[in-house]
Design an enzyme around this catalytic site. Structure first.
Site, mmCIF file in Angstrom:
data_model
loop_
_atom_site.group_PDB
_atom_site.id
_atom_site.type_symbol
_atom_site.label_atom_id
_atom_site.label_comp_id
_atom_site.label_asym_id
_atom_site.label_seq_id
_atom_site.Cartn_x
_atom_site.Cartn_y
_atom_site.Cartn_z
ATOM 1 C CD GLU A 91 -2.967 -1.305 2.308
ATOM 2 O OE1 GLU A 91 -4.084 -1.738 1.965
ATOM 3 O OE2 GLU A 91 -2.572 -0.798 3.569
ATOM 4 C CG ASP B 204 -7.606 -4.910 5.086
ATOM 5 O OD1 ASP B 204 -7.100 -5.181 6.205
ATOM 6 O OD2 ASP B 204 -7.961 -3.962 4.678
ATOM 7 C CD GLU C 141 -10.294 -0.560 7.913
ATOM 8 O OE1 GLU C 141 -8.976 -1.257 8.610
ATOM 9 O OE2 GLU C 141 -9.626 -0.236 6.814
#
Lengths: 704, 704
Positions: free
Chosen positions: B305, B378, B406
């Site tokens: 990332e 993820d 998240e």
């Protein structure tokens, strides 16, 4: 059995030792600052005996109207008076002193005052609180508690007060994502994300704190506004806040983005004379008032620092403001900021607002207020008052000050701003309107809030005093900043007279220390770029000239200072002649404004008997020494207040000591690189090289 | 005198009424959640009588070593046992039960356990806490207090515990500017700006909370790291934290930016084989250890990332990690994340970490740990376990889970993650290593923290349970998530058995509701772009293919799901054959993973008797109904706990109800736009149009 006397004794000793140790290690519930100046710590000695003997009870005569505001009033009085007796609730005795609430029927708008005086009730001695409306009674109750907290016996309290100005307002530079521009106390206290479902109890404590010092209006969002805060989902959120704050006499305002009709309205333009734009704002105002009948209005930053505005369409500030004013009608107010300056305008930046706004005097609608910063630059540690005050007699002007310390150390150490504000409020405009406080008396005063979600609200304990002082001065500018400091400290820290004297003296002098170590003798705007943290007088390469420190100090090998006399930019010419005359001569000007208005040679002789260079160094040194002295004074207060807050302030002062030295040394290193002069004899050497100071870099500095 | 009996009586009545009102309006000191599970609320009934009769006192045998850890241990025991008796300190009686601390001499490394059992002391009945080191005694004291808090009589407590894995670690994704990536509880708890001078007392409360659940390591900064946190000024700040936390058995780690030698070291490259780079890291490590002798080491996110890493120089992850490991030497550990994927790699994203890391097995230095997320994507509400577990027998693997939600509602409502973690810990790898908990037992487990500076630490009250459960499961993965929920709730909210039953049941089911309303039947990664808030299955235009929801669901008019069988990406092939076989057949696969591994026609018949489409709708509906049920259950608990937290959780659930409907409706509207199918009979219609859902926009969503 083995448990003879000896063993038992030994065990008892061990146990006692263990207990002693455990008790010693056990912290009391720490004072964390959350209660602000509303701690209502129990009185001591005679004051405590007096209050217990009075055994006050709160009485509302039968048949009196009730309201949420009155319920709060009764609860505040009862809790505060009980707490100051060391109790959790009031106890009635046969000799109890009734505190009688006599409150008129109207829901208050925060304009009315109150009286507190002895009065007979049911044939006995009582204390009466009288006010024309319920909010007046709430204000009175906080005033009464303050008097008691300061040790005044109930029977001796006689108060008659009324607010000096109608609008006593906080401006929050809080973004909807929780970031606070120029905020140094954590994230925003406003949890927009979870509103309207979740109302943080802190929202009530916030309203209560404001009401206790007379603040009656809040702009909830940053003047650099996001358009989406005018969307229905945000109106629902704002309504929840308005409903929660209404009993505390607080009206909500929104900072509105001028281009919102484009961004959320689907229009192509935001021209204030375009009928579609006018209709969009009219409908938006109606939508807000349907949800919030007492919505205060809009605050607008237009055509300044990249914000959109009427000038994008060739219209004036007045045309822009009046368009929004028409949408609000008689329901609310447009507050239009005079903080404007342009990169492409070569005029001295400090003169641009005056140049732009004075010609508009008389053109603003009745429900428009023009909001003017205290000085013509931008919340520097010291500026002369803004020349607009007194120069727009046909416009409603409001004063804007900054409670958050963007340029005065942010969340480092102590800088009590009462003296700064008193300086501007008491400044004689030299025009018909009188001093600034008189100019704004029909309108109001706004402070850029310093609140955040840090437990102590304001990042440091002493920054609470700035919030407090703002409210108290907006209520009554005639209060002295020392008196305000003393009453704040007594409610917040300790009533011990000697400790109070020390704290008040520290506060009184603190802002002048910051002036001295950051920008003595009228220097200003010498801070680091962007974050405004730390010294950077060498910066001269920013794309907009007026963003550079070098634009303001104009230092070179020959001298330093900005010539704003008639020979220079003639900013002096924007002041009334009598004021300008006081400042025109470097030999007679108040030295506080010397380099603001004059450019002088480094070796110019000052009335102090020193050269300019020697005087500058002496003032930097005085700033550093002042902070050292505060730290020493505070150190001696250990034991005079709780350990938790004493330690926190000690840490704040340790940071400030480091920063004061840094400012002094970095500034002097830079001036020396220009003037080649040695430091005067006896002055401490500069600790590091200029290059080392220039290399410092703070990408994570807060508040930007 | 006019004060006859009538007047007095009337006054008394008025006063009584006024007092009654004031008392009714007076709020108690609200429970604000700050105390977490360490409230130590007074016991009730028989349990209280038992504890008072035992009148415990804390005893350290004379001659015992002392240490900061032991001082804390004694204070915690004394305060906790006193508080649960409704007292502020322990009271010794002739019959007091001594709690005798017998602690070995070493400062603990958090690896040792403890025993609590009756034992004679000075010839009388006593309770002995035994541990090989002082930290073991601290852990024991928290365990003892937990047992007492759950109502266990002191004399019945017999515990023998040891941690199941050495490293029980929090990873904070906290940036030095105070922003928390994927944080939903306010700003970072770490006030880097004012360190080292100012140590927030919260830093002690944080360490204490961690110690109470056995957490012994903290990475203080975001894996997306800033290089300047390795500068001397930050080492000084970190040292202050390390010193404060050391007595609580917590070692500090830093997330290190791989390119730091360039950014702050002045080198041109960060090639791990470059001697200058190696020397730079060696010197940096030495500098850190000079300040913090027990510094834990570095956590690194490399070549993922956008982060720099060894592959920038053609080196492998092992070469990069081993270079840092050499710098640390035997003093500390490098934790290297396996969370890697590349846009330019057309391989199924979920397969890339396995493909990259398995070939490196055996190449990592002894003091390198590879940290692997629970699933191969993820932190989705549900994923199959990561195929790396069991596939790198010669590498030290550590499990990484996400405590912050998240992808599970962020700070909305309730989603208790104990069941999620238990699912992965108990997953059979099908290889020699056994279940995941066995694979990681020699190493440890990291949780991405959910803390923030919100008063209640975690944004919502129930998110405290996730912090708690993480610590408890890292200490002992064999604990059931229900038991953990129950003990947490009993310490946090109430000991009332019926209320506890309700709360535990709500918690048990809560995560499955989120799975159902966001991504049933193995769907995943359907959330809004960037902020990961709300549904956006329609997004298909992001520049990196694997960032698009459409990459994951692969829905069109014919069907839905990602074919990861041998006919498709063959991600199944990365699992042990026995596991892959269980999942290869859509007719027999656990439906939780159906669309993760298989692409099916909308009308495919499922073992449930429903078509795929009907089953999907039913699961979405079950999710919505589940949240409704939680809200109803919670509503019935009013009065069973304090009003403040009851109201806060009610608001949380109101938000979650709204969001569950939104997820369900927006998702169904989108699937219908593809498959053209009507909703099954009886299903509630979708509230708004697909376009309306697609138009929703949340530029201010938190945590990004």
């Amino acid at each position: 059995m083995m448990s003879g006397r000896g063993v038992v004794n030994r065990l008892a000793m061990v146990i006692a030792a263990a207990l002693g140790c455990a008790v010693a290690a056990a912290p009391l519930r720490a004072e964390d600052g959350y209660a602000l100046w509303l701690r209502h710590a129990p009185l001591e000695g005679e004051a405590l005996a007096d209050l217990r003997a009075a055994a006050p009870v709160v009485v509302a005569p039968p048949g009196e109207d009730d309201s949420p505001t009155l319920k709060i009033t009764r609860a505040e009085l009862a809790q505060g008076l009980a707490a100051m007796q060391g109790e959790t609730k009031l106890r009635a005795t046969p000799d109890s002193l009734p505190i009688v609430l006599r409150c008129g029927r109207a829901r208050g708008d925060g304009q009315s005052g109150f009286a507190i005086a002895p009065q007979a009730f049911a044939g006995r001695r009582a204390l009466a609180i009288s006010a024309p409306d319920h909010l007046g009674c709430l204000y009175a109750s906080f005033a009464l508690l303050r008097e008691v907290a300061l040790g005044r016996p109930l029977h001796a309290i006689r108060l008659g007060e009324a607010p000096a100005m109608p609008l006593r307002m906080l401006n929050h530079w809080d973004n909807p994502d929780g970031h606070v521009e120029r905020g140094y106390a954590g994230r925003s206290i406003f949890d927009w994300w979870r509103l309207p479902e979740r109302l943080d109890p802190r929202m009530i404590d916030y309203a209560r704190a404001n009401a206790s010092i007379g603040i009656n209006a809040v702009v909830v969002n940053n003047v650099n506004a996001r358009a989406f805060m005018l969307e229905p989902r945000y109106i629902a959120k704002l309504k929840r806040l308005a409903d929660a704050w209404r009993p505390y006499g607080i009206r909500v305002f929104l900072a509105a983005r001028f281009s919102a009709p484009i961004e959320i309205g689907g229009l192509a333009r935001a021209d204030p004379l375009d009928p579609a734009v006018r209709a969009w704002w009219q409908a938006k105002a109606d939508e807000i008032y349907a949800a919030i009948p007492d919505f205060g209005g809009f605050l607008v930053k237009a055509n300044s620092e990249g914000q959109p505005g009427p000038q994008d369409y060739g219209r004036s500030h007045a045309e822009g403001a009046n368009m929004l004013a028409a949408a609000l009608g008689n329901r609310g107010t447009v507050i239009w900021r005079a903080f404007v300056y342009k990169a492409e305008d070569a005029t001295d930046r400090t003169m641009q607002a005056f140049a732009e706004f004075v010609p508009l005097d008389g053109q603003f609608a009745k429900n428009v207020i023009v909001q003017v910063k205290n000085g013509p630059l931008d919340f520097q540690p010291r500026e002369p008052f803004h020349p607009l005050f007194g120069a727009m007699p046909n416009t409603r002007l409001m004063l804007e000050v900054q409670i958050t310390r963007e340029y005065l150390g942010q969340a480092s150490g102590i800088a009590y701003l009462g003296p700064l504000w008193q300086e501007v409020l008491g400044a004689d405009t030299g025009r018909g309107g009188g001093v600034v406080a008189e100019v704004i008396a029909p309108v109001g005063m706004a402070g850029v809030a310093n609140t955040g979600s840090d437990r102590n609200w304001t990042g440091t304990d002493f920054d609470q005093a700035n919030w407090y002082a703002f409210g108290r001065l907006a209520w009554q500018p005639a209060l002295s900043s020392e008196q305000i400091a003393r009453e704040w400290a007594a409610q917040t820290f300790t009533r011990d007279p000697q400790a109070l004297g020390t704290i008040t003296e520290m506060m009184r002098a603190s802002r002048e220390h910051v002036v001295n170590y950051t920008g003595p003798l009228g220097l200003a705007h010498l801070m680091g770029t962007g974050h405004h943290y730390g010294p950077a007088p060498w910066v001269c390469d920013l794309p907009r000239p007026e963003w550079n420190p070098c634009y303001y100090h104009r230092a070179d090998k020959d001298g330093i200072g900005f010539d704003r006399t008639a020979r220079g930019s003639n900013a002096l010419g924007q002041y009334a002649p009598a004021i300008a005359a006081q400042w025109a001569d470097p030999a007679s000007i108040d030295l506080r404004y010397l380099l603001w208005f004059h450019r002088l040679a480094w070796d110019a002789a000052l009335p102090t008997g020193r050269s300019l260079w020697a005087e500058l160094v002496a003032r930097y040194d005085a700033g550093v020494a002042g902070v050292d002295a505060m730290a020493a004074q505070w150190g001696r207060l250990a034991g005079a207040l709780d350990a938790a807050r004493h330690a926190a302030v000690s840490a704040d002062l340790a940071i400030q000591r480091r920063e004061a030295r840094w400012w002094r040394d970095a500034s002097l290193a830079y001036w020396q690189s220009l003037n080649g002069l040695p430091l005067p004899e006896g002055a401490a050497p500069v600790a590091e090289s200029l290059e080392a100071y220039q290399a410092r870099n703070f990408p994570e500095a807060p508040g930007q």
